[in-house]
Design a protein around this motif. Structure first.
Motif, PDB file in Angstrom:
ATOM      1  N   LYS A  75       3.006   5.986  -2.570  1.00  0.00           N
ATOM      2  CA  LYS A  75       4.271   6.836  -3.424  1.00  0.00           C
ATOM      3  C   LYS A  75       3.894   6.929  -4.812  1.00  0.00           C
ATOM      4  O   LYS A  75       4.267   8.092  -5.339  1.00  0.00           O
ATOM      5  N   GLU A  76       3.464   5.889  -5.506  1.00  0.00           N
ATOM      6  CA  GLU A  76       3.419   6.080  -7.099  1.00  0.00           C
ATOM      7  C   GLU A  76       2.201   7.136  -7.243  1.00  0.00           C
ATOM      8  O   GLU A  76       2.497   8.034  -8.073  1.00  0.00           O
ATOM      9  N   ASP A  77       1.093   7.084  -6.253  1.00  0.00           N
ATOM     10  CA  ASP A  77       0.018   8.119  -6.484  1.00  0.00           C
ATOM     11  C   ASP A  77       0.228   9.442  -6.325  1.00  0.00           C
ATOM     12  O   ASP A  77       0.296  10.313  -6.933  1.00  0.00           O
ATOM     13  N   LYS A  78       1.255   9.661  -5.218  1.00  0.00           N
ATOM     14  CA  LYS A  78       2.012  10.903  -4.942  1.00  0.00           C
ATOM     15  C   LYS A  78       2.630  11.527  -5.912  1.00  0.00           C
ATOM     16  O   LYS A  78       2.399  12.799  -6.382  1.00  0.00           O
ATOM     17  N   ALA A  79       3.703  10.411  -6.566  1.00  0.00           N
ATOM     18  CA  ALA A  79       4.351  11.189  -7.833  1.00  0.00           C
ATOM     19  C   ALA A  79       3.704  11.603  -9.011  1.00  0.00           C
ATOM     20  O   ALA A  79       3.910  12.459  -9.511  1.00  0.00           O
ATOM     21  N   ASN A  80       2.533  10.926  -9.223  1.00  0.00           N
ATOM     22  CA  ASN A  80       1.753  11.163 -10.228  1.00  0.00           C
ATOM     23  C   ASN A  80       1.150  12.468 -10.062  1.00  0.00           C
ATOM     24  O   ASN A  80       0.874  13.317 -10.961  1.00  0.00           O
ATOM     25  N   GLU A 118       3.975   1.451  -1.333  1.00  0.00           N
ATOM     26  CA  GLU A 118       4.322   1.785  -2.805  1.00  0.00           C
ATOM     27  C   GLU A 118       3.392   2.421  -3.696  1.00  0.00           C
ATOM     28  O   GLU A 118       3.768   3.258  -4.478  1.00  0.00           O
ATOM     29  N   GLU A 119       2.108   1.821  -3.308  1.00  0.00           N
ATOM     30  CA  GLU A 119       1.135   2.372  -4.420  1.00  0.00           C
ATOM     31  C   GLU A 119       0.809   3.970  -4.001  1.00  0.00           C
ATOM     32  O   GLU A 119       0.860   4.617  -4.983  1.00  0.00           O
ATOM     33  N   GLU A 123       0.714  -1.171   0.033  1.00  0.00           N
ATOM     34  CA  GLU A 123      -0.013   0.101  -0.070  1.00  0.00           C
ATOM     35  C   GLU A 123       0.849   1.042  -0.162  1.00  0.00           C
ATOM     36  O   GLU A 123       0.298   2.384  -0.873  1.00  0.00           O
ATOM     37  N   SER A 170       2.073  14.780  -7.918  1.00  0.00           N
ATOM     38  CA  SER A 170       2.917  15.855  -8.240  1.00  0.00           C
ATOM     39  C   SER A 170       3.220  16.407  -9.634  1.00  0.00           C
ATOM     40  O   SER A 170       3.152  17.540  -9.912  1.00  0.00           O
TER      41      SER A 170
END
Length: 77
Positions: free
Chosen positions: A31-36, A28-29, A26, A38
């Motif tokens: 973190k990916e969502d946050k990067a997207n 990691e997901e 969760e 941003s």
């Protein structure tokens, strides 16, 4: 009795390990969502800046035209 306690402890440890693994996935997901998000935020900010600049340019042009119209009206009188 000791064997039962060890089995219960083993089960709890296994559950904890599974829970930790799920939470790590969760994270990691997220973190990916946050990067997207941003990236999207930066794009939207850039678009907003560009649109504000265009808006200001249109306001300046309209003000200039209104000034010319007012000047022409004064000259016509």
């Amino acid at each position: 009795m000791t064997f039962e306690l060890l089995e219960k402890l083993e089960n709890k440890i296994n559950q904890a390990v599974e829970t930790i693994a799920l939470l790590q996935m969760e994270i990691e997901e997220l973190k990916e969502d946050k990067a997207n998000l941003s990236g999207k935020t930066e794009q939207l900010q850039s678009d907003n800046d560009r649109l504000n600049e265009e808006h200001q340019q249109w306001q300046d042009r309209l003000s200039a035209l209104v000034g010319k119209i007012e000047q022409a009206e004064e000259n016509a009188e």
